[in-house]
Design a protein around this motif. Structure first.
Motif, PDB file in Angstrom:
ATOM      1  N   ALA A   1       0.995  -1.283   0.009  1.00 15.43           N
ATOM      2  CA  ALA A   1      -0.018   0.112  -0.121  1.00 15.43           C
ATOM      3  C   ALA A   1       0.799   1.305  -0.010  1.00 15.43           C
ATOM      4  CB  ALA A   1      -0.931   0.218   1.254  1.00 15.43           C
ATOM      5  N   ASP A   2       1.941   1.192   0.828  1.00 21.83           N
ATOM      6  CA  ASP A   2       2.912   2.310   0.957  1.00 21.83           C
ATOM      7  C   ASP A   2       3.426   2.700  -0.444  1.00 21.83           C
ATOM      8  OD1 ASP A   2       4.341   4.705   2.080  1.00 21.83           O
ATOM      9  OD2 ASP A   2       5.893   3.072   2.188  1.00 21.83           O
ATOM     10  N   LEU A   3       4.085   1.748  -1.157  1.00 23.11           N
ATOM     11  CA  LEU A   3       4.590   1.768  -2.345  1.00 23.11           C
ATOM     12  C   LEU A   3       3.749   2.206  -3.454  1.00 23.11           C
ATOM     13  CD1 LEU A   3       7.296  -0.763  -1.990  1.00 23.11           C
ATOM     14  CD2 LEU A   3       7.646   1.663  -1.988  1.00 23.11           C
ATOM     15  N   THR A   4       2.587   1.824  -3.323  1.00 21.10           N
ATOM     16  CA  THR A   4       1.412   2.033  -4.386  1.00 21.10           C
ATOM     17  C   THR A   4       1.279   3.413  -4.235  1.00 21.10           C
ATOM     18  OG1 THR A   4       0.516  -0.207  -4.178  1.00 21.10           O
ATOM     19  CG2 THR A   4      -0.822   1.598  -5.141  1.00 21.10           C
ATOM     20  N   LEU A   5       1.258   4.027  -3.129  1.00 19.85           N
ATOM     21  CA  LEU A   5       0.847   5.367  -2.973  1.00 19.85           C
ATOM     22  C   LEU A   5       2.056   6.285  -3.394  1.00 19.85           C
ATOM     23  CD1 LEU A   5      -0.775   5.347   0.703  1.00 19.85           C
ATOM     24  CD2 LEU A   5      -1.829   5.914  -1.513  1.00 19.85           C
ATOM     25  N   ARG A   6       3.295   5.904  -2.989  1.00 25.09           N
ATOM     26  CA  ARG A   6       4.522   6.354  -3.595  1.00 25.09           C
ATOM     27  C   ARG A   6       4.582   6.680  -5.143  1.00 25.09           C
ATOM     28  NH1 ARG A   6       9.835   4.741   0.006  1.00 25.09           N
ATOM     29  NH2 ARG A   6      10.656   6.282  -1.785  1.00 25.09           N
TER      30      ARG A   6
END
Length: 310
Positions: free
Chosen positions: A299-304
């Motif tokens: 989720a974090d890297l998707t948002l990044r």
């Protein structure tokens, strides 16, 4: 899940009830930080009295004491498995976000107490006490764990995880690689002692012609399909669009009732036997923790990535 006592797990029962303190109103997020508290309601500190001055082999007692010069021997601290409940609470939020993007995370027990699953059935995972993908193997795992429990010993295992629906391009190219961030997250779980992606350590014994995953044009214009997945869905630290796959090695539970050699806080050698309510095999409990930590990273890297290309 079925109301039966799991021989692999501790007899201690926690409600694991989440109290949401902020960030959610009438079933929707408000944009402020979501704060959740999970109270530890079934503790027995007296069970730990015998280890007040002794270091338990396989535990973090000794290293915590050397780092801080003091330790809380009563259990339930930062090296306790109870700490992972907060990870699962946060992971539930990450899973809900990923689901809106068509991304799903699934983990299961692939091996426990030396017994490996021989078939894969996703529907079986939540229908047996080991969260194994093979019901027949789960029955043999259970029998073996019952034997170990009677003997006062414990066992480890292997958890497999796959993430489906991740598009190509997720992950950063140098220090925040997708596999590096997943490894960091999974290895931060206390019982995990190793991780491998795709073919993992088998890669060292393969030829390039065997390991490379052949690419073909997919039905979606501009994207690729892979006829194998030795890379585990990640190349150069960035997702390929193939299913992300990894295995995590889980150590045996260190709290065993057999006599063990150790030292006390003065450095003197001594014997000890651990008492109390402890797991025999952590695999069933750790499956949702691995799913949660995986979901948080993806989720974090998707948002990044949204910040990179919108």
């Amino acid at each position: 899940r079925d109301g039966k006592l799991n021989p692999a797990s501790t007899a201690r029962k926690e409600a694991d009830a989440c109290e949401i303190l902020s960030g959610i109103f009438e079933g929707r997020t408000t944009g402020t930080p979501i704060a959740v508290i999970i109270r530890n309601t079934n503790q027995k500190s007296e069970d730990y009295g015998d280890i007040a001055t002794k270091f338990r082999p396989g535990h973090a007692d000794y290293t915590y004491f050397e780092k801080y010069g003091v330790r809380d021997y009563r259990g339930g601290g930062r090296s306790s498995g109870r700490e992972t409940s907060a990870r699962v609470a946060a992971g539930a939020i990450a899973k809900a976000y990923l689901a809106s993007k068509g991304i799903s995370v699934l983990a299961w027990t692939a091996e426990a107490a030396g017994i490996a699953c021989e078939t894969f059935d996703a529907n079986a995972i939540e229908k047996n006490q080991f969260r194994a993908c093979d019901v027949s193997a789960a029955e043999r795992m259970l029998a073996r764990v019952i034997e170990l429990k009677k003997a006062g010993d414990s066992a480890g295992g292997i958890i497999s995880c796959r993430v489906s629906g991740v598009p190509a391009g997720i992950g950063e190219p140098v220090f925040d690689k997708l596999d590096a961030e997943l490894a960091r997250a999974i290895l931060s779980i206390g019982a995990v002692k190793g991780i491998e992606f795709g073919a993992g350590f088998r890669s060292a014994r393969m030829l390039g012609s065997e390991w490379n995953d052949p690419m073909r044009a997919s039905a979606t214009a501009g994207t690729a399909e892979f006829s194998s997945n030795h890379a585990g869905g990640i190349l150069g630290g960035i997702s390929t669009g193939a299913e992300i796959r990894f295995n995590a090695a889980i150590k045996p539970v260190p709290s065993i009732s057999l006599p063990q050699k150790t030292i006390d806080v003065s450095g003197a050698e001594c014997d000890m036997a651990i008492h109390g309510r402890h797991d025999v095999c952590l695999c069933p409990r750790i499956v949702p923790v691995i799913e949660s930590m995986t979901a948080l990273v993806v989720a974090d890297l998707t948002l990044r990535q949204l910040a990179c290309r919108g």
